[in-house]
Write an enzyme that holds these catalytic residues in place. Structure first.
Site, PDB file in Angstrom:
ATOM      1  N   GLY A  83      -2.638   1.606  -5.606  1.00  0.00           N
ATOM      2  CA  GLY A  83      -2.544   2.481  -6.783  1.00  0.00           C
ATOM      3  C   GLY A  83      -1.132   2.688  -7.295  1.00  0.00           C
ATOM      4  N   GLY A  84      -0.148   2.273  -6.512  1.00  0.00           N
ATOM      5  CA  GLY A  84       1.231   2.318  -7.002  1.00  0.00           C
ATOM      6  C   GLY A  84       1.811   3.716  -7.134  1.00  0.00           C
ATOM      7  N   THR A  85       2.966   3.774  -7.786  1.00  0.00           N
ATOM      8  CA  THR A  85       3.729   5.027  -7.910  1.00  0.00           C
ATOM      9  C   THR A  85       2.929   6.114  -8.619  1.00  0.00           C
ATOM     10  OG1 THR A  85       5.777   3.762  -7.999  1.00  0.00           O
ATOM     11  CG2 THR A  85       5.876   6.017  -8.820  1.00  0.00           C
ATOM     12  N   CYS A  86       2.328   5.773  -9.741  1.00  0.00           N
ATOM     13  CA  CYS A  86       1.660   6.793 -10.566  1.00  0.00           C
ATOM     14  C   CYS A  86       0.597   7.530  -9.761  1.00  0.00           C
ATOM     15  CB  CYS A  86       1.047   6.132 -11.798  1.00  0.00           C
ATOM     16  SG  CYS A  86       0.059   7.269 -12.775  1.00  0.00           S
TER      17      CYS A  86
ATOM     18  N   HIS B 220      -7.239  24.868 -40.009  1.00  0.00           N
ATOM     19  CA  HIS B 220      -6.458  26.106 -40.087  1.00  0.00           C
ATOM     20  C   HIS B 220      -7.235  27.207 -39.384  1.00  0.00           C
ATOM     21  CE1 HIS B 220      -3.703  29.106 -41.683  1.00  0.00           C
ATOM     22  NE2 HIS B 220      -4.772  29.841 -41.954  1.00  0.00           N
TER      23      HIS B 220
ATOM     24  N   GLY C 106       0.820  -1.192   0.000  1.00  0.00           N
ATOM     25  CA  GLY C 106       0.000   0.000   0.000  1.00  0.00           C
ATOM     26  C   GLY C 106       0.859   1.248   0.000  1.00  0.00           C
TER      27      GLY C 106
END
Ligand code: NDP
Length: 455
Positions: A37-40, A438, A34
């Site tokens: 959700g991990g690093t991100c 454009h 925990g």
């Protein structure tokens, strides 16, 4: 000992596998210390972008003068900016916890697990065994062996989001993705930033002209020392003195600051997982070895994401997890395509790229190269964007786009058209056949491809 159809280690992109396994009726063990959700989610992409958005707005206000707007920033409420970080993360945790508590056949082990023998992990004092195992155990900050670093407190991407007071000054060790994103944030909110980068360029894997412009622009706001390895750190009262050596001139370089931020690379968590106890091999840097099918050296164990250290981006980890899942449960194996990995660096100016650099492409192809400045298209000129540019690298024989690089406003959005074109086959016609509005910025992509020439 409890046995499972599937064990997933890691709750970052590992969550994708857990979702798939649960919805296919498998029994699943999910192991992660925990927060979910991990690093991100917790200490990476999500919180850093919450900080960088206001930093971008600050820079736009400061640069508004060139458009004839006199604007003044009266106050930057650092605490208010930092307080925006946690609520969306907490919401995601709540949603994930709700999902876990309502899923059948899913056991969540909230602890650091490690292998004790083949296909068997010990976690929270229990032993669990899996038929198929997926390792998405991630990475953590690499703390270089700098003399004195262990006796001072320092920031990394893991604790920076808990800051409540703006540092007056900061030395950033490193010049990669994390360094240039946080350098932008802290200097925008008013911290005096000094950066020490060991290599000769910021973001060393990017196209050289891009990193050159990035350095030129960041240098207007901070001190940057390239070729300078940090060798020693000393605490001196309320400040910390950082000592480095310029590897080219041999000169000693010293800077003092209230805070140090270490962004010197990443280290795989495979060591904590003791993967060797189940026969999974790691490389010299400690990353889990996985082939293009995401198979490890041990049958029925797959690995993906930062744990394998190939391309440490969330979008890549998600794709790798999907490929690993498919290969685990389908006869026909799928290869992970590493040729067209896109990335974006949310510094200022923004950077985005996909595919090869010119130097890489030259090794295997006869190439054409095209460049165009933002100001070469009507919208870029209207924005008075005179520095930003794009560069295309195309195979001369086939017209296939091999690489595309952009530095300037909205680069991460502009590159998507090229990413999609490359994914569909990559010929320049995939881009040029579509009418381009454009005057809008995507005309930069067309203009760049229209300027191709031999090199
Ligand atoms: P990086 O590996 O990108 O950069 C670290 C840099 O620090 C290297 O250039 C390294 O030099 C240098 N360094 C190491 N030790 C020292 C020292 N003692 N003194 C001075 N410089 C030193 O690591 P980061 O930590 O910045 O990023 C980690 C990963 O996270 C990246 O791979 C990236 O993919 C991911 N990330 C992605 C983001 C995005 O997608 N926008 C944002 C943030 C992170 P050398 O090259 O010589 O080793």
């Amino acid at each position: 000992m409890k046995t499972y159809d599937v064990i997933v280690v890691g709750s970052g992109s590992g969550g994708e596998i857990v979702d798939a396994a649960v919805s296919h009726g498998k029994t699943v063990a999910w192991v992660d210390k925990g927060p979910l959700g991990g690093t991100c989610l917790n200490v990476g992409c999500i919180p850093s972008k919450i900080l960088i958005h206001p930093a971008d707005r600050i820079m736009e206000i400061l640069e508004a003068k060139k458009l004839g707007i006199t604007a003044e920033i009266k106050d930057i409420d650092f605490q208010a900016i930092m307080q925006r970080v946690q609520p969306p993360i907490q919401e995601s945790h709540t949603a994930m916890e709700h999902g876990i508590s309502h899923a059948e056949n899913l056991d969540y082990y909230k602890d650091v697990g490690h292998f004790i023998e083949d296909y068997t992990l010990q976690v929270s004092g229990k032993e669990i065994k899996g038929e198929k195992i997926f390792l998405g155990s991630g990475a953590r900050p690499l703390i270089p062996p700098i003399k004195g670093l262990d006796s001072v407190s320092y920031l990394t991407n893991e604790n920076v989001f808990t800051l409540t007071e703006k540092p007056k000054s900061m030395v950033i060790i490193g010049g990669g993705y994390i360094a240039v994103e946080f350098a932008h944030f802290f200097s925008a909110v008013g911290t005096k930033v000094t950066m020490f980068q060991r290599g000769s360029r910021l973001i060393p894997n990017a196209e050289p002209e891009i990193t050159e412009l990035l350095k030129k622009q960041l240098e207007k706001r901070m001190q940057i020392y390239l070729n300078t390895e940090v060798l020693e750190i000393q605490k001196q009262g309320p400040t910390v003195t950082v000592k480095g050596k310029d590897g080219v001139s041999g000169k000693d370089i010293t800077a003092s600051a209230e805070q140090i931020f270490v962004a010197a690379g990443r280290k795989s968590n495979a060591d904590l997982l003791k993967v060797e106890n189940t026969g999974v091999h790691t490389d010299a840097q400690g990353y889990i070895q996985a082939n293009e099918y995401l198979e490890t050296s041990k049958e029925n164990i797959w690995a993906f994401g930062d744990a394998i250290g190939k391309a440490m981006f969330k979008h890549v980890a998600n794709e790798e997890a999907a490929v690993a899942w498919r290969n685990a449960f389908h006869e026909k194996k799928t290869k992970m395509d590493y040729q067209t990995i896109p990335y974006a660096v949310f510094t200022y100016p923004e950077i985005a790229a996909v595919g090869m650099t010119e130097a890489e492409a030259k090794n295997h192809h006869e190439i054409l190269v095209g460049t165009a400045r933002y100001a070469d298209v009507a919208k870029g000129d209207a924005m008075m964007e005179y520095d930003g540019f794009a560069k295309a690298i195309v195979d001369k024989q086939t017209g296939k786009i091999l690489g595309f690089h952009i530095i300037g406003p909205y680069a991460p959005m502009l590159i998507q058209e090229v990413i999609n074109g490359m994914a569909l086959g990559g010929n320049i016609a995939f881009i040029s056949h579509g009418m381009h509005i454009h005057p809008a910025l995507p005309e930069l992509i067309l203009r760049t491809l229209g300027n191709l020439h031999e090199v």
